[in-house]
Design a protein around this motif. Sequence first.
Motif, PDB file in Angstrom:
ATOM      1  N   ALA A  59       0.972 -20.323 -20.310  1.00  0.00           N
ATOM      2  CA  ALA A  59       2.091 -21.113 -20.831  1.00  0.00           C
ATOM      3  C   ALA A  59       1.530 -22.261 -21.650  1.00  0.00           C
ATOM      4  CB  ALA A  59       2.963 -21.649 -19.694  1.00  0.00           C
ATOM      5  N   GLY A  60       2.173 -22.569 -22.784  1.00  0.00           N
ATOM      6  CA  GLY A  60       1.696 -23.669 -23.599  1.00  0.00           C
ATOM      7  C   GLY A  60       2.491 -23.840 -24.868  1.00  0.00           C
ATOM      8  N   VAL A  61       1.909 -24.534 -25.830  1.00  0.00           N
ATOM      9  CA  VAL A  61       2.535 -24.808 -27.120  1.00  0.00           C
ATOM     10  C   VAL A  61       1.655 -24.239 -28.223  1.00  0.00           C
ATOM     11  CG1 VAL A  61       3.683 -26.884 -26.277  1.00  0.00           C
ATOM     12  CG2 VAL A  61       1.404 -27.074 -27.281  1.00  0.00           C
ATOM     13  N   TYR A  62       2.247 -24.021 -29.393  1.00  0.00           N
ATOM     14  CA  TYR A  62       1.493 -23.473 -30.516  1.00  0.00           C
ATOM     15  C   TYR A  62       1.951 -24.109 -31.821  1.00  0.00           C
ATOM     16  CZ  TYR A  62       5.506 -20.737 -32.118  1.00  0.00           C
ATOM     17  OH  TYR A  62       6.734 -20.374 -32.595  1.00  0.00           O
ATOM     18  N   GLY A  63       1.080 -24.038 -32.819  1.00  0.00           N
ATOM     19  CA  GLY A  63       1.406 -24.431 -34.178  1.00  0.00           C
ATOM     20  C   GLY A  63       0.958 -23.352 -35.135  1.00  0.00           C
ATOM     21  N   ARG A  64       1.777 -23.047 -36.133  1.00  0.00           N
ATOM     22  CA  ARG A  64       1.453 -21.993 -37.103  1.00  0.00           C
ATOM     23  C   ARG A  64       1.585 -22.538 -38.518  1.00  0.00           C
ATOM     24  NH1 ARG A  64       5.100 -16.733 -36.925  1.00  0.00           N
ATOM     25  NH2 ARG A  64       3.754 -16.189 -35.181  1.00  0.00           N
ATOM     26  N   TYR A  65       0.570 -22.281 -39.333  1.00  0.00           N
ATOM     27  CA  TYR A  65       0.619 -22.651 -40.746  1.00  0.00           C
ATOM     28  C   TYR A  65       0.649 -21.376 -41.574  1.00  0.00           C
ATOM     29  CZ  TYR A  65      -0.399 -24.725 -45.254  1.00  0.00           C
ATOM     30  OH  TYR A  65      -0.325 -25.109 -46.568  1.00  0.00           O
ATOM     31  N   ILE A  66       1.632 -21.257 -42.480  1.00  0.00           N
ATOM     32  CA  ILE A  66       1.840 -20.053 -43.270  1.00  0.00           C
ATOM     33  C   ILE A  66       1.214 -20.240 -44.652  1.00  0.00           C
ATOM     34  CG2 ILE A  66       3.549 -18.498 -44.267  1.00  0.00           C
ATOM     35  CD1 ILE A  66       5.458 -19.384 -42.011  1.00  0.00           C
ATOM     36  N   PHE A  67       0.265 -19.362 -44.983  1.00  0.00           N
ATOM     37  CA  PHE A  67      -0.347 -19.393 -46.309  1.00  0.00           C
ATOM     38  C   PHE A  67       0.513 -18.667 -47.344  1.00  0.00           C
ATOM     39  CE2 PHE A  67      -4.150 -19.740 -43.541  1.00  0.00           C
ATOM     40  CZ  PHE A  67      -4.613 -20.962 -44.012  1.00  0.00           C
ATOM     41  N   SER A  68       1.061 -17.522 -46.925  1.00  0.00           N
ATOM     42  CA  SER A  68       1.884 -16.709 -47.812  1.00  0.00           C
ATOM     43  C   SER A  68       2.881 -15.946 -46.956  1.00  0.00           C
ATOM     44  CB  SER A  68       1.007 -15.743 -48.623  1.00  0.00           C
ATOM     45  OG  SER A  68       0.375 -14.822 -47.757  1.00  0.00           O
ATOM     46  N   GLY A  69       3.590 -15.019 -47.569  1.00  0.00           N
ATOM     47  CA  GLY A  69       4.584 -14.266 -46.815  1.00  0.00           C
ATOM     48  C   GLY A  69       4.008 -13.384 -45.741  1.00  0.00           C
ATOM     49  N   ASN A  70       2.729 -13.007 -45.836  1.00  0.00           N
ATOM     50  CA  ASN A  70       2.132 -12.109 -44.838  1.00  0.00           C
ATOM     51  C   ASN A  70       0.814 -12.624 -44.274  1.00  0.00           C
ATOM     52  OD1 ASN A  70       0.579 -11.811 -47.080  1.00  0.00           O
ATOM     53  ND2 ASN A  70       0.723  -9.574 -47.193  1.00  0.00           N
ATOM     54  N   SER A  71       0.512 -13.909 -44.413  1.00  0.00           N
ATOM     55  CA  SER A  71      -0.761 -14.448 -43.946  1.00  0.00           C
ATOM     56  C   SER A  71      -0.553 -15.842 -43.368  1.00  0.00           C
ATOM     57  CB  SER A  71      -1.761 -14.500 -45.109  1.00  0.00           C
ATOM     58  OG  SER A  71      -3.002 -15.005 -44.688  1.00  0.00           O
TER      59      SER A  71
END
Length: 203
Positions: free
Chosen positions: A52-64
Amino acid sequence: MTFLLAVLFFLLASGGSLKAQDRDYHIGVRGGFGMTTLSGFQNNGLRLGLVAGVYGRYIFSGNSSVIADINYSTGGQQSERWISGEIGEVKVYSKYSLQYINTPILYQYYFTDILGIEAGMNFRYRIASSLKSKVGNEDWHKTHLDSNGFDCGLIFGVYTDNLIPHENCFVSLRAYFGFLDVVKEAGANKNVSIQVTVGYMIF
């Protein structure tokens, strides 16, 4: 766990002001379960664990994209073996219990609208460990497990954002293979686990 709860409270409190912004990053929570073991041990068996935890996501493009977590997980293994005693063969039970704070960082790539793959490194910091054992029908005996405080290894997985009917949810399946020995003075023994988690994007 106190740190994770504090981070979650901050995210929930600030989510409303950030949700309307046009951005390439997302923050959320994830949780699930896994099956863990220690490779290299004789008579090694699987042990059910939690994450259990937290996450962060950075989107470079539509599929990466790149995703990073801070999560709590349990691990270890349980095993059974027979030994010779005064009254014949006796079964010995062992449960290795480990608790970690994990900081995995993974690169993600979508092949289709519903399926992607991810791979990266996981850095783990052991916060507790113990060994419970018993012989035959005797009571369980708990002792301190002399284990290494740091572990790292590779993570491979598959994930999706669209298998469940909510645009802010995702499901992931991850496999972890540790590089370092876990239990000291016990020969080669490394963390191996498979995790299934469900995540929710807060903003």
